[in-house]
Design a protein around this motif. Structure first.
Motif, PDB file in Angstrom:
ATOM      1  N   GLU A 118      17.222  48.196  25.985  1.00 11.37           N
ATOM      2  CA  GLU A 118      17.088  49.384  25.152  1.00 11.37           C
ATOM      3  C   GLU A 118      18.401  50.107  24.851  1.00 11.37           C
ATOM      4  N   GLU A 119      19.428  49.918  25.699  1.00  8.90           N
ATOM      5  CA  GLU A 119      20.667  50.669  25.501  1.00  8.90           C
ATOM      6  C   GLU A 119      21.875  49.793  25.190  1.00  8.90           C
ATOM      7  N   LEU A 120      22.078  48.714  25.967  1.00  7.22           N
ATOM      8  CA  LEU A 120      23.229  47.849  25.690  1.00  7.22           C
ATOM      9  C   LEU A 120      23.088  47.154  24.351  1.00  7.22           C
ATOM     10  N   SER A 121      21.869  46.948  23.911  1.00 12.27           N
ATOM     11  CA  SER A 121      21.642  46.283  22.633  1.00 12.27           C
ATOM     12  C   SER A 121      22.217  47.085  21.469  1.00 12.27           C
ATOM     13  N   GLU A 122      22.492  48.370  21.690  1.00 10.23           N
ATOM     14  CA  GLU A 122      23.073  49.210  20.644  1.00 10.23           C
ATOM     15  C   GLU A 122      24.569  48.963  20.471  1.00 10.23           C
ATOM     16  N   TYR A 123      25.224  48.375  21.489  1.00 13.35           N
ATOM     17  CA  TYR A 123      26.670  48.132  21.434  1.00 13.35           C
ATOM     18  C   TYR A 123      26.961  46.713  20.944  1.00 13.35           C
ATOM     19  N   ASP A 124      28.130  46.562  20.332  1.00 11.39           N
ATOM     20  CA  ASP A 124      28.512  45.263  19.785  1.00 11.39           C
ATOM     21  C   ASP A 124      29.542  44.543  20.650  1.00 11.39           C
ATOM     22  N   ALA A 125      30.264  45.254  21.505  1.00 15.07           N
ATOM     23  CA  ALA A 125      31.269  44.618  22.354  1.00 15.07           C
ATOM     24  C   ALA A 125      31.656  45.546  23.492  1.00 15.07           C
ATOM     25  N   LEU A 126      32.206  44.942  24.544  1.00 16.87           N
ATOM     26  CA  LEU A 126      32.696  45.659  25.717  1.00 16.87           C
ATOM     27  C   LEU A 126      34.187  45.373  25.862  1.00 16.87           C
ATOM     28  N   ALA A 127      34.984  46.406  26.145  1.00 16.42           N
ATOM     29  CA  ALA A 127      36.420  46.242  26.358  1.00 16.42           C
ATOM     30  C   ALA A 127      36.811  46.915  27.671  1.00 16.42           C
ATOM     31  N   ILE A 128      37.438  46.155  28.570  1.00  8.38           N
ATOM     32  CA  ILE A 128      37.859  46.666  29.874  1.00  8.38           C
ATOM     33  C   ILE A 128      39.378  46.808  29.858  1.00  8.38           C
ATOM     34  N   VAL A 129      39.854  48.042  29.937  1.00  6.70           N
ATOM     35  CA  VAL A 129      41.282  48.337  29.855  1.00  6.70           C
ATOM     36  C   VAL A 129      41.953  48.022  31.192  1.00  6.70           C
ATOM     37  N   GLY A 130      43.165  47.468  31.126  1.00  7.25           N
ATOM     38  CA  GLY A 130      43.878  47.083  32.335  1.00  7.25           C
ATOM     39  C   GLY A 130      44.764  48.171  32.904  1.00  7.25           C
ATOM     40  N   GLY A 131      45.573  47.770  33.862  1.00  3.11           N
ATOM     41  CA  GLY A 131      46.396  48.696  34.630  1.00  3.11           C
ATOM     42  C   GLY A 131      46.031  48.583  36.092  1.00  3.11           C
ATOM     43  N   SER A 132      46.898  49.042  36.964  1.00  4.78           N
ATOM     44  CA  SER A 132      46.680  48.860  38.394  1.00  4.78           C
ATOM     45  C   SER A 132      45.432  49.572  38.905  1.00  4.78           C
ATOM     46  N   GLY A 133      45.025  50.657  38.261  1.00  6.29           N
ATOM     47  CA  GLY A 133      43.841  51.371  38.701  1.00  6.29           C
ATOM     48  C   GLY A 133      42.588  50.522  38.705  1.00  6.29           C
ATOM     49  N   ALA A 134      42.562  49.507  37.856  1.00  4.31           N
ATOM     50  CA  ALA A 134      41.384  48.627  37.783  1.00  4.31           C
ATOM     51  C   ALA A 134      41.107  47.944  39.113  1.00  4.31           C
ATOM     52  N   MET A 135      42.148  47.756  39.930  1.00  7.04           N
ATOM     53  CA  MET A 135      41.952  47.136  41.237  1.00  7.04           C
ATOM     54  C   MET A 135      41.148  48.038  42.172  1.00  7.04           C
TER      55      MET A 135
END
Length: 287
Positions: A118-135
């Motif tokens: 019901e909710e993710l179907s509304e989005y067309d793509a996912l983008a995960i931004v990098g940088g050390s904080g992602a760890m």
């Protein structure tokens, strides 16, 4: 209008790794939603706003005056002030020690399936931004793994940059425990480019608890928590491949639905390729 979900760490993202894909999506006229683990405003790493900073492995600055200014500008604006909270959106998986574990897991999967349909179907793509904080708050974030799995089940593009690619290695169906990128071709931060010292984190987690952010809570952890290249090589298995493209200025790969980007210099290319995937149906690039 296409809708893109951008995920950022609350422990420090690299400015250009947001600006590159964001500008491409803005230029394409896409609607952008920002998401952080707990709904706090993300903080850019101060070195990604400092053109004079020399990246130790590369021996040169990796931050241009232009990108530093753009990073400062978006941080000073209101655009990132109220991101969506992943913790408020996705449920936490139950511990096996729970007295009602089976019922808890049934409720967990029911809620996850509902969000995907019901909710993710509304989005067309996912983008995960990098940088050390992602760890710190993205790589082993179970809720983020479930979000990625949702986009994967819907066969929608999933882009990840730098240390954000680790999220793809660890994302997997909890019942099967096999990485989603098994058999895929990916790139990411190679060990050649890893710091021996100076891997930093900062944001709304200042050491003294004042929560001032933007440089005030900087923590030097030394080397990265883990060698991302080794993790990715293991995660893709014998039928996949890690391609670092060491020595080449950029490295962006598409092995649909995944778009992976090595590091800062690849950010603009990552954005351009993400738009190409969405507009032309590109499924393979860079290998």
């Amino acid at each position: 209008m296409k809708k893109i979900l951008f995920v950022l760490s609350e422990w420090g993202y690299w400015g250009e790794e947001l600006i590159g894909p964001l500008e491409a999506c803005d230029s394409a006229g896409y609607d952008i939603t920002f998401l952080t683990p707990n709904g706090k405003k993300p903080t850019p790493l101060s070195v990604s706003c400092a053109p004079g900073y020399i990246d130790p492995p590369l021996g040169r600055s990796v931050t241009s005056e232009e990108m530093a200014e753009k990073t400062r500008k978006i941080n000073d604006s209101e655009r990132l002030d109220n991101p969506k909270s992943l913790a408020d959106w996705f449920p936490r998986r139950a511990y096996p020690s729970s007295a009602t574990y089976l019922r808890d897991m049934e409720a967990y999967y029911k809620q996850i399936d509902k969000i995907i349909a019901e909710e993710l179907s509304e989005y067309d793509a996912l983008a995960i931004v990098g940088g050390s904080g992602a760890m710190v708050d993205l790589a082993n974030n179970q809720r983020l793994h479930d979000l990625i799995l949702g986009f994967y089940k819907l066969q929608k593009p999933i882009a990840a940059e730098c240390y954000g690619v680790a999220c793809l290695a660890f994302a997997r169906d909890f019942r099967e425990k096999k990485s989603l990128i098994w058999g895929k071709h990916v790139t990411g931060h190679p060990i050649d480019y890893d710091y021996l010292d100076g891997t930093g984190f900062e944001g709304h987690h200042a050491i003294d608890g004042t929560n001032k952010g933007f440089g005030d809570g900087y923590i030097n952890f030394g080397p990265p928590f883990y060698p991302l290249e080794f993790i990715l090589r293991d995660a893709v298995g014998s039928d996949g491949a890690f391609i670092g493209n060491v020595g080449h200025q950029t490295s962006v790969l598409v092995d649909y639905p995944f778009i992976t980007s090595r590091s800062t210099a690849s950010s603009r290319e990552c954005g351009r390729i993400l738009v190409q995937v969405l507009e032309t149906g590109l499924t393979r690039y860079g290998w």
